[in-house]
Design a protein around this motif. Structure first.
Motif, PDB file in Angstrom:
ATOM      1  N   VAL A   1       9.304 -45.240  32.579  1.00  0.00           N
ATOM      2  CA  VAL A   1       8.565 -44.014  32.620  1.00  0.00           C
ATOM      3  C   VAL A   1       7.734 -43.717  31.377  1.00  0.00           C
ATOM      4  N   GLU A   2       6.509 -43.228  31.524  1.00  0.00           N
ATOM      5  CA  GLU A   2       5.392 -42.988  30.527  1.00  0.00           C
ATOM      6  C   GLU A   2       6.024 -41.658  30.047  1.00  0.00           C
ATOM      7  N   ILE A   3       5.735 -41.587  28.639  1.00  0.00           N
ATOM      8  CA  ILE A   3       6.077 -40.461  27.941  1.00  0.00           C
ATOM      9  C   ILE A   3       4.868 -39.976  27.212  1.00  0.00           C
ATOM     10  N   LYS A   4       4.403 -38.946  27.445  1.00  0.00           N
ATOM     11  CA  LYS A   4       3.279 -38.249  26.539  1.00  0.00           C
ATOM     12  C   LYS A   4       4.016 -37.830  25.266  1.00  0.00           C
ATOM     13  N   ARG A   5       3.620 -38.254  24.304  1.00  0.00           N
ATOM     14  CA  ARG A   5       4.199 -37.636  22.831  1.00  0.00           C
ATOM     15  C   ARG A   5       3.138 -36.848  21.930  1.00  0.00           C
ATOM     16  N   SER A   6       3.551 -35.895  21.420  1.00  0.00           N
ATOM     17  CA  SER A   6       2.608 -35.251  20.420  1.00  0.00           C
ATOM     18  C   SER A   6       3.636 -34.290  19.554  1.00  0.00           C
ATOM     19  N   ARG A   7       2.857 -33.952  18.605  1.00  0.00           N
ATOM     20  CA  ARG A   7       3.436 -32.892  17.530  1.00  0.00           C
ATOM     21  C   ARG A   7       2.845 -31.716  17.667  1.00  0.00           C
ATOM     22  N   PHE A   8       3.701 -30.674  17.650  1.00  0.00           N
ATOM     23  CA  PHE A   8       2.955 -29.194  17.038  1.00  0.00           C
ATOM     24  C   PHE A   8       2.699 -29.164  15.679  1.00  0.00           C
ATOM     25  N   ALA A   9       2.016 -28.165  15.337  1.00  0.00           N
ATOM     26  CA  ALA A   9       1.583 -27.924  14.084  1.00  0.00           C
ATOM     27  C   ALA A   9       2.727 -27.992  12.980  1.00  0.00           C
ATOM     28  N   ASP A  10       3.847 -27.321  13.299  1.00  0.00           N
ATOM     29  CA  ASP A  10       5.039 -27.428  12.549  1.00  0.00           C
ATOM     30  C   ASP A  10       5.763 -28.620  12.337  1.00  0.00           C
ATOM     31  N   GLY A  11       5.288 -29.454  12.984  1.00  0.00           N
ATOM     32  CA  GLY A  11       6.158 -30.847  12.999  1.00  0.00           C
ATOM     33  C   GLY A  11       7.023 -31.094  14.099  1.00  0.00           C
ATOM     34  N   GLU A  12       7.362 -30.100  14.931  1.00  0.00           N
ATOM     35  CA  GLU A  12       8.551 -30.286  16.016  1.00  0.00           C
ATOM     36  C   GLU A  12       7.559 -31.367  17.199  1.00  0.00           C
ATOM     37  N   ARG A  13       8.532 -31.901  17.659  1.00  0.00           N
ATOM     38  CA  ARG A  13       7.827 -33.089  18.723  1.00  0.00           C
ATOM     39  C   ARG A  13       7.984 -32.520  19.918  1.00  0.00           C
ATOM     40  N   TYR A  14       6.829 -32.943  20.726  1.00  0.00           N
ATOM     41  CA  TYR A  14       6.424 -32.454  22.322  1.00  0.00           C
ATOM     42  C   TYR A  14       6.549 -33.859  22.964  1.00  0.00           C
ATOM     43  N   LEU A  15       7.514 -33.829  24.102  1.00  0.00           N
ATOM     44  CA  LEU A  15       7.634 -34.985  24.934  1.00  0.00           C
ATOM     45  C   LEU A  15       7.573 -34.499  26.279  1.00  0.00           C
ATOM     46  N   LYS A  16       6.725 -35.068  27.011  1.00  0.00           N
ATOM     47  CA  LYS A  16       6.426 -34.912  28.456  1.00  0.00           C
ATOM     48  C   LYS A  16       6.716 -36.095  29.300  1.00  0.00           C
ATOM     49  N   LEU A  17       7.685 -36.181  30.210  1.00  0.00           N
ATOM     50  CA  LEU A  17       7.840 -37.115  31.070  1.00  0.00           C
ATOM     51  C   LEU A  17       6.977 -37.248  32.236  1.00  0.00           C
ATOM     52  N   GLU A  18       6.066 -38.539  32.244  1.00  0.00           N
ATOM     53  CA  GLU A  18       5.229 -38.448  33.437  1.00  0.00           C
ATOM     54  C   GLU A  18       5.632 -39.108  34.796  1.00  0.00           C
ATOM     55  N   VAL A  19       6.488 -37.991  35.417  1.00  0.00           N
ATOM     56  CA  VAL A  19       6.928 -38.330  36.805  1.00  0.00           C
ATOM     57  C   VAL A  19       6.155 -37.711  37.977  1.00  0.00           C
ATOM     58  N   ASN A  20       6.584 -38.219  38.894  1.00  0.00           N
ATOM     59  CA  ASN A  20       5.837 -37.558  40.168  1.00  0.00           C
ATOM     60  C   ASN A  20       6.629 -36.283  40.465  1.00  0.00           C
ATOM     61  N   GLY A  21       5.870 -35.021  40.182  1.00  0.00           N
ATOM     62  CA  GLY A  21       6.353 -33.882  40.707  1.00  0.00           C
ATOM     63  C   GLY A  21       7.690 -33.228  39.978  1.00  0.00           C
TER      64      GLY A  21
END
Length: 66
Positions: free
Chosen positions: A28-48
């Protein structure tokens, strides 16, 4: 029967890739990024919205020691 799905943390990606191939699973692909305050954002790339519902999921992660 739904296939096994594998998720991993960044430090565990190599092992997760090997495990995925060994099990014949789906990575499962995971989109990873960080918010300006350093908190992490993870989004699972799944169908629906129900992409993981009813699936067998393996989460691979290691502890980081500093």
């Amino acid at each position: 029967m739904r296939p096994i799905m594998v998720l991993s943390t960044e430090p565990s990606q190599y092992f997760a890739d090997r495990l995925t191939r060994s099990l014949g699973a789906i990575a499962v692909e995971i989109k990873r990024s960080r918010f300006a305050d350093g908190e992490r954002y993870l989004k699972l790339e799944v169908n629906g919205r129900d992409g993981l519902v009813g699936a067998d999921v393996v989460i691979v992660g290691i502890e980081e020691h500093h």
